[in-house]
Scaffold this motif. Sequence first.
Motif, PDB file in Angstrom:
ATOM      1  N   LEU A  41       7.940 -26.706  -6.616  1.00 40.86           N
ATOM      2  CA  LEU A  41       7.608 -25.418  -6.029  1.00 40.86           C
ATOM      3  C   LEU A  41       8.789 -24.789  -5.303  1.00 40.86           C
ATOM      4  CD1 LEU A  41       5.732 -23.174  -5.048  1.00 40.86           C
ATOM      5  CD2 LEU A  41       5.014 -24.707  -3.188  1.00 40.86           C
ATOM      6  N   TRP A  42       9.392 -25.516  -4.346  1.00 40.32           N
ATOM      7  CA  TRP A  42      10.444 -24.928  -3.526  1.00 40.32           C
ATOM      8  C   TRP A  42      11.708 -24.655  -4.331  1.00 40.32           C
ATOM      9  CZ3 TRP A  42       8.767 -22.592   0.421  1.00 40.32           C
ATOM     10  CH2 TRP A  42       7.671 -23.082   1.119  1.00 40.32           C
ATOM     11  N   LYS A  43      11.987 -25.528  -5.290  1.00 41.94           N
ATOM     12  CA  LYS A  43      13.159 -25.281  -6.142  1.00 41.94           C
ATOM     13  C   LYS A  43      12.944 -24.034  -6.992  1.00 41.94           C
ATOM     14  CE  LYS A  43      15.575 -28.630  -7.932  1.00 41.94           C
ATOM     15  NZ  LYS A  43      16.034 -29.758  -8.774  1.00 41.94           N
ATOM     16  N   THR A  44      11.739 -23.860  -7.493  1.00 43.26           N
ATOM     17  CA  THR A  44      11.433 -22.669  -8.283  1.00 43.26           C
ATOM     18  C   THR A  44      11.611 -21.406  -7.460  1.00 43.26           C
ATOM     19  OG1 THR A  44       9.850 -23.883  -9.664  1.00 43.26           O
ATOM     20  CG2 THR A  44       9.636 -21.478  -9.600  1.00 43.26           C
ATOM     21  N   LEU A  45      11.058 -21.408  -6.249  1.00 46.84           N
ATOM     22  CA  LEU A  45      11.151 -20.229  -5.383  1.00 46.84           C
ATOM     23  C   LEU A  45      12.602 -19.920  -5.017  1.00 46.84           C
ATOM     24  CD1 LEU A  45       8.134 -20.863  -2.979  1.00 46.84           C
ATOM     25  CD2 LEU A  45       8.240 -19.310  -4.926  1.00 46.84           C
ATOM     26  N   LEU A  46      13.399 -20.985  -4.818  1.00 47.88           N
ATOM     27  CA  LEU A  46      14.797 -20.778  -4.436  1.00 47.88           C
ATOM     28  C   LEU A  46      15.647 -20.303  -5.602  1.00 47.88           C
ATOM     29  CD1 LEU A  46      16.945 -21.084  -2.189  1.00 47.88           C
ATOM     30  CD2 LEU A  46      17.330 -23.419  -3.024  1.00 47.88           C
ATOM     31  N   LEU A  47      15.531 -20.995  -6.737  1.00 47.52           N
ATOM     32  CA  LEU A  47      16.423 -20.718  -7.863  1.00 47.52           C
ATOM     33  C   LEU A  47      16.068 -19.436  -8.620  1.00 47.52           C
ATOM     34  CD1 LEU A  47      17.047 -24.280  -9.357  1.00 47.52           C
ATOM     35  CD2 LEU A  47      18.344 -23.047  -7.614  1.00 47.52           C
ATOM     36  N   THR A  48      14.940 -18.853  -8.308  1.00 41.95           N
ATOM     37  CA  THR A  48      14.587 -17.577  -8.939  1.00 41.95           C
ATOM     38  C   THR A  48      14.713 -16.403  -7.972  1.00 41.95           C
ATOM     39  OG1 THR A  48      12.236 -17.892  -8.399  1.00 41.95           O
ATOM     40  CG2 THR A  48      12.981 -18.658 -10.564  1.00 41.95           C
ATOM     41  N   HIS A  49      15.213 -16.670  -6.776  1.00 41.91           N
ATOM     42  CA  HIS A  49      15.346 -15.595  -5.791  1.00 41.91           C
ATOM     43  C   HIS A  49      16.631 -14.808  -6.066  1.00 41.91           C
ATOM     44  CE1 HIS A  49      15.660 -13.426  -2.041  1.00 41.91           C
ATOM     45  NE2 HIS A  49      14.446 -13.833  -1.713  1.00 41.91           N
ATOM     46  N   PRO A  50      16.537 -13.499  -6.244  1.00 38.09           N
ATOM     47  CA  PRO A  50      17.724 -12.696  -6.589  1.00 38.09           C
ATOM     48  C   PRO A  50      18.882 -12.853  -5.607  1.00 38.09           C
ATOM     49  CG  PRO A  50      15.727 -11.406  -6.876  1.00 38.09           C
ATOM     50  CD  PRO A  50      15.311 -12.687  -6.213  1.00 38.09           C
ATOM     51  N   LEU A  51      18.580 -12.934  -4.308  1.00 36.15           N
ATOM     52  CA  LEU A  51      19.645 -13.057  -3.324  1.00 36.15           C
ATOM     53  C   LEU A  51      20.355 -14.398  -3.451  1.00 36.15           C
ATOM     54  CD1 LEU A  51      21.219 -11.963  -0.929  1.00 36.15           C
ATOM     55  CD2 LEU A  51      19.438 -12.878   0.591  1.00 36.15           C
ATOM     56  N   PHE A  52      19.594 -15.472  -3.658  1.00 34.86           N
ATOM     57  CA  PHE A  52      20.201 -16.794  -3.827  1.00 34.86           C
ATOM     58  C   PHE A  52      21.089 -16.812  -5.067  1.00 34.86           C
ATOM     59  CE2 PHE A  52      20.281 -21.081  -5.612  1.00 34.86           C
ATOM     60  CZ  PHE A  52      20.746 -21.810  -4.518  1.00 34.86           C
ATOM     61  N   ILE A  53      20.600 -16.241  -6.158  1.00 41.29           N
ATOM     62  CA  ILE A  53      21.390 -16.192  -7.385  1.00 41.29           C
ATOM     63  C   ILE A  53      22.702 -15.444  -7.154  1.00 41.29           C
ATOM     64  CG2 ILE A  53      21.466 -15.278  -9.747  1.00 41.29           C
ATOM     65  CD1 ILE A  53      18.418 -15.715  -9.861  1.00 41.29           C
ATOM     66  N   ARG A  54      22.601 -14.286  -6.472  1.00 37.36           N
ATOM     67  CA  ARG A  54      23.805 -13.485  -6.230  1.00 37.36           C
ATOM     68  C   ARG A  54      24.820 -14.227  -5.361  1.00 37.36           C
ATOM     69  NH1 ARG A  54      27.873 -11.990  -5.906  1.00 37.36           N
ATOM     70  NH2 ARG A  54      28.781  -9.905  -5.648  1.00 37.36           N
ATOM     71  N   LEU A  55      24.363 -15.001  -4.381  1.00 35.99           N
ATOM     72  CA  LEU A  55      25.268 -15.692  -3.468  1.00 35.99           C
ATOM     73  C   LEU A  55      25.911 -16.930  -4.089  1.00 35.99           C
ATOM     74  CD1 LEU A  55      23.211 -15.488  -0.134  1.00 35.99           C
ATOM     75  CD2 LEU A  55      25.282 -14.196  -0.726  1.00 35.99           C
TER      76      LEU A  55
END
Length: 223
Positions: free
Chosen positions: A192-206
């Motif tokens: 769950l938490w990995k999915t929410l993190l790795l699909t977050h646009p801001l996380f991807i951009r950073l």
Amino acid sequence: LPETLERIGKALSVAARPSEIIVVDNDSRDGTKRVAEVFGAKVFPETEHDISKVRNTGAANSTGDVLIFIDADTLVPDTLFRKIAAAMDDEKCLGGAAAVEYEDFERKWLRFYLRGWRFWGTVFNMKQGAAQFCRKPVFAEVGGYDQTIFMGEDVEFYWRLSEFAGRNKGYLCFIEHPPVTTSARRFDKMGLWKTLLLTHPLFIRLTWRRKSMWKDWYDKAVR
């Protein structure tokens, strides 16, 4: 891959335009090359595990005027290439993308969660690379996919493509209907938490230039 190539072949028949199918074999250990050749595809190797470089290798070995990038786990509708061909008949259309839907999720809530991508995609002009296309000379002009980006390279490429179109009085075509369908396997396997993190646009951009953050796509990719 067999179903992907079968669908591509059918869609190309509907489009009725001269075409070629290129498969980039990214250091596979299975029957990718054999399967691709059975479906009449040209196969080119790329040993470096870099999504951008894999896409660029396919483009470099193409002979057509229009490049269409389809992920290996993505199924195209019969009419997709006909719609792309119709769009590209207008010389002012420099490229575009198709809408993406996911196959059925084992965890049903994911379908509703990922619908948020449609909202953010509209707000920030983010178009996924499961099905992107552009004119080959334009691809060269913008420099192809950025090989220093390991995740979100498709979004970054689309941004540069959009800017180029704006500067040159062109436009991009977004095909909403019918969408392509891509695999949900990675999201079904991740927590769950990995999915929410790795699909977050801001996380991807950073983190998109930090390959170590994307082991689920490279070192231990879900097959």
